[in-house]
Design an enzyme around this catalytic site. Structure first.
Site, PDB file in Angstrom:
ATOM      1  N   LYS A 120       0.845  -1.198   0.000  1.00 31.31           N
ATOM      2  CA  LYS A 120       0.000   0.000   0.000  1.00 31.31           C
ATOM      3  C   LYS A 120       0.882   1.252   0.000  1.00 31.31           C
ATOM      4  O   LYS A 120       2.081   1.165   0.324  1.00 31.31           O
ATOM      5  CB  LYS A 120      -0.918  -0.025   1.220  1.00 31.31           C
ATOM      6  CG  LYS A 120      -0.160  -0.048   2.527  1.00 31.31           C
ATOM      7  CD  LYS A 120      -1.052  -0.458   3.694  1.00 31.31           C
ATOM      8  CE  LYS A 120      -0.271  -0.390   4.988  1.00 31.31           C
ATOM      9  NZ  LYS A 120      -0.935  -1.082   6.090  1.00 31.31           N
TER      10      LYS A 120
ATOM     11  N   ARG B 146     -10.629  -0.276  14.419  1.00 32.46           N
ATOM     12  CA  ARG B 146     -10.272   0.530  13.252  1.00 32.46           C
ATOM     13  C   ARG B 146     -11.063   0.057  12.038  1.00 32.46           C
ATOM     14  O   ARG B 146     -11.846   0.803  11.481  1.00 32.46           O
ATOM     15  CB  ARG B 146      -8.757   0.447  13.008  1.00 32.46           C
ATOM     16  CG  ARG B 146      -8.259   1.465  12.034  1.00 32.46           C
ATOM     17  CD  ARG B 146      -6.758   1.431  11.868  1.00 32.46           C
ATOM     18  NE  ARG B 146      -6.277   0.230  11.212  1.00 32.46           N
ATOM     19  CZ  ARG B 146      -5.048   0.084  10.716  1.00 32.46           C
ATOM     20  NH1 ARG B 146      -4.176   1.081  10.829  1.00 32.46           N
ATOM     21  NH2 ARG B 146      -4.675  -1.031  10.125  1.00 32.46           N
TER      22      ARG B 146
ATOM     23  N   TYR C 164      16.849  30.447   8.186  1.00 31.97           N
ATOM     24  CA  TYR C 164      15.678  31.200   8.656  1.00 31.97           C
ATOM     25  C   TYR C 164      15.673  31.336  10.171  1.00 31.97           C
ATOM     26  O   TYR C 164      16.010  30.400  10.898  1.00 31.97           O
ATOM     27  CB  TYR C 164      14.392  30.472   8.251  1.00 31.97           C
ATOM     28  CG  TYR C 164      14.000  30.651   6.808  1.00 31.97           C
ATOM     29  CD1 TYR C 164      13.747  31.920   6.284  1.00 31.97           C
ATOM     30  CD2 TYR C 164      13.851  29.543   5.981  1.00 31.97           C
ATOM     31  CE1 TYR C 164      13.362  32.070   4.961  1.00 31.97           C
ATOM     32  CE2 TYR C 164      13.462  29.683   4.655  1.00 31.97           C
ATOM     33  CZ  TYR C 164      13.222  30.961   4.151  1.00 31.97           C
ATOM     34  OH  TYR C 164      12.843  31.104   2.861  1.00 31.97           O
TER      35      TYR C 164
ATOM     36  N   MET D  25      12.446  24.773   2.678  1.00 34.11           N
ATOM     37  CA  MET D  25      11.636  23.980   1.756  1.00 34.11           C
ATOM     38  C   MET D  25      12.499  23.149   0.799  1.00 34.11           C
ATOM     39  O   MET D  25      12.244  21.966   0.579  1.00 34.11           O
ATOM     40  CB  MET D  25      10.724  24.904   0.943  1.00 34.11           C
ATOM     41  CG  MET D  25       9.749  24.161   0.058  1.00 34.11           C
ATOM     42  SD  MET D  25       8.727  25.256  -0.936  1.00 34.11           S
ATOM     43  CE  MET D  25       7.696  26.017   0.307  1.00 34.11           C
TER      44      MET D  25
END
Ligand SMILES: *Cc1c(COP(=O)(O)O)cnc(C)c1O
Length: 345
Positions: free
Chosen positions: A33, A128, A242, A290
């Site tokens: 998955k 679940r 930053y 980023m």
């Protein structure tokens, strides 16, 4: 080229599958998955199928469609979310096996695709997915009359060897499946490592195939190499990144790497994470941006062309600990920008 290179060792994945397979008498499937935990479901599943895997698990029908295209008609593909509204054509056309989680799903399945195989999921305590004992006892006879191909459940605490939930869920599963003569499945990686009592007819390892805990002996599968774009000297008192997140305490050499949190390098790992150049561990300097990361390369004594974030020196679980998460999340966060290289298979 400034994109990082993610190398996935398919031979190691196959070796991990074989090692887990050797622990149980029954069949060993593979959880692929979420794009095989971010590593590429088509490549991973094809390598495992060549090694003899015949049963695969995906989360949603759309993943099953892509997997069927990669694997062709033979292998069993189970869809863990079951049969949801709108899934009928995908399940029917591609021969997927929904893991039916409720009476509603069973009715939907039998109405849309009568006489088409499916599996059943029982909830043995995780709360679940799957049918609870009361729902199950009400519809058990009707469900079994439809000849399910597999009955399964999932453990909440299998990665904790001595957790009381493990034997509790095992007993609940034995109770709920008493007298059923179809194949049974309970074990993920953790449960496969617990005890043969958890193996039943089919195990469903995921994380262990990909080199993650709790499979301590797993062969590592991924390496991630990140190019250095630029290096600079900073004097004591100068800051990096930053928010002035790092302050030089000595004359330092800073390398700027071409990767960041947009590549799944979780910002929270910054203050505790290292990268490696050859055998030298180099601390991250300042906040992860980023697309860029600052690293203190002073102790290396020269400017590296690239550094390694994942590999022999730092596993997915070590990095996960630095970020306050688990290896599963490190893998499934791996970025789309990486150049992907596959070894073996
Ligand atoms: C993801 C999943 C697995 C595989 O679990 P791992 O802990 O990665 O081995 C097995 N069964 C079910 C139902 C799952 O959702």
């Amino acid at each position: 080229m400034s994109t990082p290179t993610l190398t996935v060792d398919l031979n190691a994945i196959v070796a991990n599958w074989r090692a887990l397979d050797a622990l149980s008498e029954g069949e060993t499937g593979a959880a692929v998955k979420a794009d095989a935990y971010g590593l590429g479901a088509d490549r991973v599943a094809r390598a495992l199928a060549r090694a003899g895997a015949r049963t695969f698990f995906v989360a949603v029908a759309e993943e099953g469609v892509a997997l069927r295209e990669a694997l062709g008609p033979g292998p069993a593909i189970y869809v863990l979310s079951g049969h949801m509204p709108g899934d009928g054509d995908m399940i029917g056309d591609l021969g997927l096996l929904p893991v039916i989680n409720s009476l509603d799903q069973m009715i939907r399945h039998v109405e849309a695709l009568p006489n088409r195989s499916f599996a059943l999921q029982l909830d043995t305590g995780m709360n679940r997915l799957g049918m609870e004992p009361s729902e199950w006892s009400a519809i058990r006879d009707i469900a079994l009359a439809q000849n399910p191909q597999l009955i399964m459940s999932h453990l909440a605490c299998a990665d904790e060897r001595d957790h009381a939930m493990n034997p509790q869920q095992l007993n609940q599963f034995l109770d709920m499946t008493q007298g059923c003569d179809c194949p049974l499945s309970l074990a993920n990686t953790g449960a496969t490592l617990l005890d043969p009592a958890y193996h039943f007819d089919l195990t469903r390892p995921g994380i262990g195939l990909y080199g993650g805990l709790p499979f301590v002996e797993a062969r590592p599968v991924v390496t991630l190499d990140i190019p250095v774009i630029q290096c600079r000297d900073v004097v004591p008192g100068e800051t990096v990144g930053y928010g002035d997140g790092w302050v030089a305490k000595r004359p330092s050499r800073i390398a700027t790497l071409s990767a960041g949190y947009a590549d799944g390098i979780i910002r929270a790992m910054g203050p505790r994470a290292h990268v490696h150049a050859e055998d030298t561990a180099l601390p991250v300097a300042g906040r992860i941006s980023m697309d860029l990361i600052g690293v203190d390369v002073t102790d290396l004594g020269h400017d590296p062309k690239s550094v390694q974030l994942l590999g022999p020196h730092q596993s997915i679980d070590t990095l996960a600990t630095a970020a306050g998460t688990i290896g599963y999340e490190i893998l499934t966060s791996l970025g789309a920008r990486y150049t992907r290289r596959y070894l073996g298979g």
